[in-house]
Design a protein around this motif. Structure first.
Motif, short mmCIF file in Angstrom:
data_model
loop_
_atom_site.label_atom_id
_atom_site.label_comp_id
_atom_site.label_asym_id
_atom_site.label_seq_id
_atom_site.Cartn_x
_atom_site.Cartn_y
_atom_site.Cartn_z
N SER A 69 0.91 -1.16 0.08
CA SER A 69 -0.11 -0.10 -0.04
C SER A 69 0.89 1.38 -0.05
O SER A 69 0.33 2.14 -0.35
CB SER A 69 -0.99 -0.09 1.26
OG SER A 69 -0.12 0.07 2.33
N ASN A 118 -1.00 2.53 -5.57
CA ASN A 118 -2.54 2.64 -5.43
C ASN A 118 -3.43 2.02 -6.49
O ASN A 118 -3.12 2.47 -7.56
CB ASN A 118 -2.72 4.38 -5.56
CG ASN A 118 -4.26 4.85 -5.14
OD1 ASN A 118 -4.97 3.83 -4.54
ND2 ASN A 118 -4.62 5.97 -5.42
N SER A 142 -11.08 2.25 -5.03
CA SER A 142 -9.54 1.97 -4.84
C SER A 142 -9.71 0.49 -3.97
O SER A 142 -10.52 0.69 -2.99
CB SER A 142 -8.90 3.03 -4.24
OG SER A 142 -7.91 2.68 -3.74
N GLU A 200 -8.09 0.34 -1.37
CA GLU A 200 -7.74 0.63 0.12
C GLU A 200 -9.11 1.35 0.77
O GLU A 200 -9.23 1.90 2.00
CB GLU A 200 -6.65 1.41 0.29
CG GLU A 200 -5.58 0.55 -0.14
CD GLU A 200 -5.21 -0.56 0.90
OE1 GLU A 200 -5.61 -0.39 2.07
OE2 GLU A 200 -4.51 -1.55 0.47
N ASP A 201 -10.08 2.02 -0.27
CA ASP A 201 -11.19 2.62 0.33
C ASP A 201 -12.36 1.68 1.04
O ASP A 201 -12.23 0.65 0.81
CB ASP A 201 -11.88 3.37 -0.96
CG ASP A 201 -10.98 4.28 -1.60
OD1 ASP A 201 -9.89 4.86 -0.82
OD2 ASP A 201 -11.09 4.61 -2.73
N GLU A 202 -13.07 2.48 1.64
CA GLU A 202 -14.04 2.15 2.16
C GLU A 202 -15.29 2.01 1.26
O GLU A 202 -15.78 3.35 0.91
CB GLU A 202 -14.45 2.82 3.50
CG GLU A 202 -13.54 2.73 4.73
CD GLU A 202 -13.49 0.96 5.30
OE1 GLU A 202 -14.38 0.80 5.46
OE2 GLU A 202 -12.35 0.67 5.66
N ARG A 252 -10.48 -5.04 6.97
CA ARG A 252 -10.85 -3.83 6.39
C ARG A 252 -12.17 -3.77 5.63
O ARG A 252 -12.72 -4.92 5.07
CB ARG A 252 -9.71 -3.46 5.24
CG ARG A 252 -9.66 -2.13 4.56
CD ARG A 252 -8.68 -2.19 3.71
NE ARG A 252 -8.87 -3.01 2.51
CZ ARG A 252 -9.84 -3.03 1.76
NH1 ARG A 252 -10.81 -2.18 1.59
NH2 ARG A 252 -10.08 -4.16 0.64
N ASN A 253 -12.59 -2.61 5.60
CA ASN A 253 -13.88 -2.20 5.29
C ASN A 253 -14.93 -3.10 5.67
O ASN A 253 -15.82 -3.59 4.85
CB ASN A 253 -13.81 -2.25 3.49
CG ASN A 253 -15.12 -1.70 2.74
OD1 ASN A 253 -15.66 -0.93 3.45
ND2 ASN A 253 -15.07 -1.93 1.51
#
Length: 865
Positions: free
Chosen positions: A540, A544, A561, A563-565, A798-799
């Protein structure tokens, strides 16, 4: 082998009584399993009422013992001998701090005795040597040391040396020593020691040959003494000579330095010519002679220049069929130079912007070889075509040596081109070819298979299933209940095999194939899981990474992305694939934007070989492709069409986004057996061609020539390295005869057996167990032991807000687990997670490990694993 827990008495329960302790006549020996053949362990003891084997601390079931009993005539004591078989599977399944071991325990009336522990290991011998011998050039009477580190193996390999394919016996030659750590030492080199040396490694499994090392013992020549002065000549000079024969140079040794002849005046200047002292005579004759020599040299130079101009003109006309002007300067500018691009840059300086308009007033100049990028280019190269032609482009190429091999010293591109950067070989226009030579190339093009799409389909209903694209790493999981009852859909999945439609913006690069799943109008009640392979070295802090989807208008839009929520979809990024939970079908792909110049793309490098039309030539093609199974499958398909054979197992190369180019070299070619054409042993590929390859295969070709048709073995090294970056070595050791060549498999067979699996057999977790897990974890728990803990124990951290929006978060988590562990083999990871949670969770007590083991066995049996 398991413990004897079937209700029968264990061996320790045999009562002891006065007598003699058992004495082992024969104990089990260490053993090696070769291939899939089981080995037998035996032991014999007297006096012995019973003998049982114990392996890795557990008793072997008595049904697995074969026992024989006899009487020792000399002592009258009872002798018992016992055998057991140990299989390869048993050894592979054992995971302990030491080797798999077994020992015997024998009972008599007095007590027990234990034998030694015998280890059982799987025998193997790896293919590649840890260190191959390197060629040497040494002076006569110098010391020769050839190092050899054999491949790793069990048992350790024994080493033997060959000279010109004949074994070396160091016991019969005191000058040779082969005992020092597998190395070959020749104390004083002799001329007869020149030749090709090979290190042979062998154990009970196989034999391996190292690459051959060529040793040349050379002799520097030395002068003999000067001869006596000759008699004085009429010109008043005498001379003396000497010869370079003490000894003469041999095998490339240096020639003697200095003059081989000396002359001087023999009368101390008193010699009289035409009744005048020699020093008073005017040197007119000498001047005249010098003038004649000067004018003769100038005349010869003029003739040579005229011949050269005519030759170049004729050669350029002969090369005009290819649409290029050729100037032969290889003799002056031989070697390789770096690639230079002069273009407008925007955004990230790591990349050449593939979407900007080019500066048409500026020429693009690069020097180095031409490395081709798609099947069309490869086919044209075999017909001596140099470039994939581009419309309205004028090409100037230097070095006729390079032209004949598809390699250039320096090329200048002046052109009106489509928007983009350096051409990737994807414009398939032939407009620059002359009409009379157009037909043969078009015929070759038509013989190539035209592939624009790789596609698979399956019919799925309420029970769901799995759709797999064989050997591509792409798969689709349709969960149970995603399709309403009494409905069924023909679902398809395809990969775009043509030019990628996703044109990267700015510094973005394509990291995956473009995958389409449909039909697009189908709706699902539960998210499906799409697995897409990628070639990024996931980090990370350096990348990206984005998931993109193509709209109906053909444009690409960012979904999220990784890594996004997000509550619309979920991306789980693994080292080699991305697992995406989606609720709508369409065309998807992964792109990456490098954040630093430490961002790494993983490349798969491989070498293929085949005979050329000339029976003495052998072609090597070295590929550098994005490390996705689909990209490599493209290469395999093309090579099968061309008759190529994979010569070495592919390896991974970590290619950094640091703007440095890629070099590919052929090394250690046996000089007395093979040769490579001049200026082609090293080829260089510019950074942008590799970094922006867009899943398209890129390759460089090398042509090797045998000295004689009797040479059938080829050994060399292929070095692929990024300047100031990672390096990989492919060791080629093969027979050019197809009947003698060792076959290297391209793909594992398990991926192509069942492209479409429907119903319960498509899932590793039985539906009944899924229901119990969901019922347990979907209900909120005050201690936090709900679906969030299930996600955490399965490395989903995550998320989590995405799962909170689902009607059954646990079911979606299990669907993601199914997609992620498609090829992992068993349910161990899930069993460990459930066991850890279940220690204090009473509702999980009815889900036992044996149930999961049975489910895993049934899944493997149903799917032929």
């Amino acid at each position: 082998m398991g413990g004897a827990d079937n209700g029968e008495a264990l061996p320790e329960s045999i009562p002891s009584a006065p007598g003699t302790l058992p004495h082992f006549i024969e104990e089990p020996d260490d053993a090696y399993i070769i291939k899939s053949n089981p080995i037998a362990l035996r032991c014999k003891a007297r006096p012995a009422m019973q003998i049982f084997f114990k392996c890795n601390g557990e008793w072997v079931h008595q049904n697995e013992h074969v026992s024989e009993e006899s009487l020792d005539e000399s002592s009258g004591l009872k002798v018992r001998e016992v055998f057991i078989n140990v299989t390869r599977q048993q050894v592979e399944d054992f995971h302990g701090p030491e080797d798999y071991w077994c020992q015997c325990v024998a009972w008599s009336h007095l007590g027990t005795s234990k034998s030694r522990k015998a280890s059982v290991r799987i025998a193997y011998l790896r293919k590649n040597f840890e260190q191959d011998p390197q060629g040497r050039e040494v002076p006569i009477e110098g010391m020769i040391v050839l190092h050899c580190r054999p491949p790793e193996g069990v048992p350790a390999a024994e080493v033997e040396w060959l000279k010109n394919e004949e074994p070396i016996d160091s016991e019969q030659d005191e000058n040779i020593d082969t005992r020092a750590d597998h190395n070959l030492i020749i104390r004083q080199a002799r001329l007869s020691d020149s030749g090709n040396y090979t290190c042979m490694a062998a154990n009970i499994v196989a034999k391996r040959r190292s690459l051959s090392a060529t040793v040349v013992v050379y002799v520097d020549g030395s002068w003999e003494v000067w001869s006596e002065w000759s008699v004085c000549s009429p010109e008043c000079e005498h001379l003396r000579i000497r010869e370079c024969t003490a000894p003469p140079p041999r095998n490339g040794g240096k020639f003697c330095e200095g003059l081989s002849q000396e002359s001087e005046n023999c009368t101390d200047g008193l010699c009289i010519l035409d009744k005048k002292p020699l020093h008073e005579i005017k040197p007119q004759s000498i001047e005249n002679a010098s003038d004649i020599a000067l004018y003769s040299g100038l005349g010869a130079a003029v003739v040579a220049v005229a011949v050269l101009v005519i030759g170049v003109t004729l050669y350029r006309r002969s090369q005009s069929d290819y649409g290029v002007d050729v100037i032969d300067s290889s003799a002056l500018t031989g070697g390789f130079q770096t690639f230079n691009f002069k273009t407008v840059r925007q955004g990230n300086p790591l990349l050449l912007n593939s979407s900007m308009q080019p500066d048409l007033t500026v020429s693009r100049t690069y020097s180095g070889p031409i490395c081709l990028q798609d099947p069309l280019d490869k086919e044209l190269m075999t017909e001596s075509s140099l470039f994939n032609p581009l419309s309205d482009i004028k090409v100037k190429v230097q070095s006729s040596f390079m032209v004949s091999l598809g390699v250039s010293e320096r090329a200048e591109y002046h052109g009106k081109n489509h928007s983009g950067t350096f051409p990737h070989g994807n414009n398939r226009s032939f407009s620059t070819m002359h009409p009379r030579n157009k037909t043969p190339y078009i015929q070759n093009l038509s013989s190539l298979p035209t592939r624009t799409e790789l596609r698979t389909t399956g019919v799925f209903g309420h029970l769901g299933g799995r759709l797999v694209m064989p050997n591509t790493g792409v798969s689709l999981l349709i969960p149970h209940g995603a399709i309403p009852e009494e409905n069924s859909w023909e679902i398809y999945m395809s990969i775009n095999q043509g030019e990628p439609s996703l044109q990267s913006d700015g510094s973005e690069v394509l990291l995956s194939p473009e995958v389409t799943c449909g039909p697009p109008d189908m709706t699902v009640t539960t998210p499906f899981a799409l697995t897409i392979p990628h070639c990024a070295d996931v980090s990370s802090e350096h990348w990206n990474i984005h998931l993109k989807k193509r709209t109906q208008q053909g444009k690409w839009e960012e979904v999220m992305s990784v890594e996004d929520e997000s509550t619309s979809c979920y991306c789980l990024l693994d080292p080699f694939a991305c697992h995406v939970l989606l609720d709508s079908f369409g065309t998807y792909a992964l792109t990456g934007e490098p954040i630093t110049d430490c961002a790494v793309k993983q490349l798969k490098v491989a070498v293929f070989g085949c005979m050329s039309c000339n029976s003495l030539d052998y072609n090597l093609r070295v590929y550098c492709v994005d490390n996705t199974p689909w990209a490599f499958q493209e290469v395999v398909s093309d090579e099968r069409h061309q008759g190529g054979q994979l010569l070495e197992e592919p390896k991974l190369l970590h290619f950094k986004g640091n703007t440095f180019s890629l070099q590919i070299s052929v090394l250690d070619i046996p000089p007395f057996l093979w040769r490579i054409k001049p200026f082609t042993a090293c080829q260089e590929v510019p950074f942008s061609r590799v970094w922006c390859s867009n899943q398209q295969p890129l390759h460089c070709a090398f042509s090797l020539e045998r000295y004689t048709p009797t040479t059938t073995q080829l050994s060399c090294k292929i070095c692929i390295r990024q300047l100031k970056g990672h390096e990989q070595i492919l060791q080629v050791q093969t027979s050019i005869l197809e009947s003698e060549r060792e076959t290297i498999t391209f793909f594992a067979q398990e991926d192509s057996t069942f492209p479409a699996q429907t119903g319960p057999k498509a899932f590793k977790i039985p539906y009944s167990i899924r229901q119990r897990i969901c019922a347990t974890f979907d209900t909120p728990n005050a201690k936090g032991k709900d679906w969030q803990m299930l996600a955490q124990k399965n490395s989903i951290n995550r998320n989590l807000s995405y799962f909170a929006t689902q009607s059954s978060p646990s079911a979606v988590i299990l669907n993601l687990w199914e997609a992620r562990h498609q090829h992992d083999g068993d349910l161990d990871s899930l069993a460990c997670a459930l066991e850890e949670i279940g220690r204090t969770h009473t509702k999980l007590s009815n889900i036992t490990e044996s149930q999961l083991d049975e489910a895993d066995f049934n899944y493997s049996r149903q799917n032929g694993l």
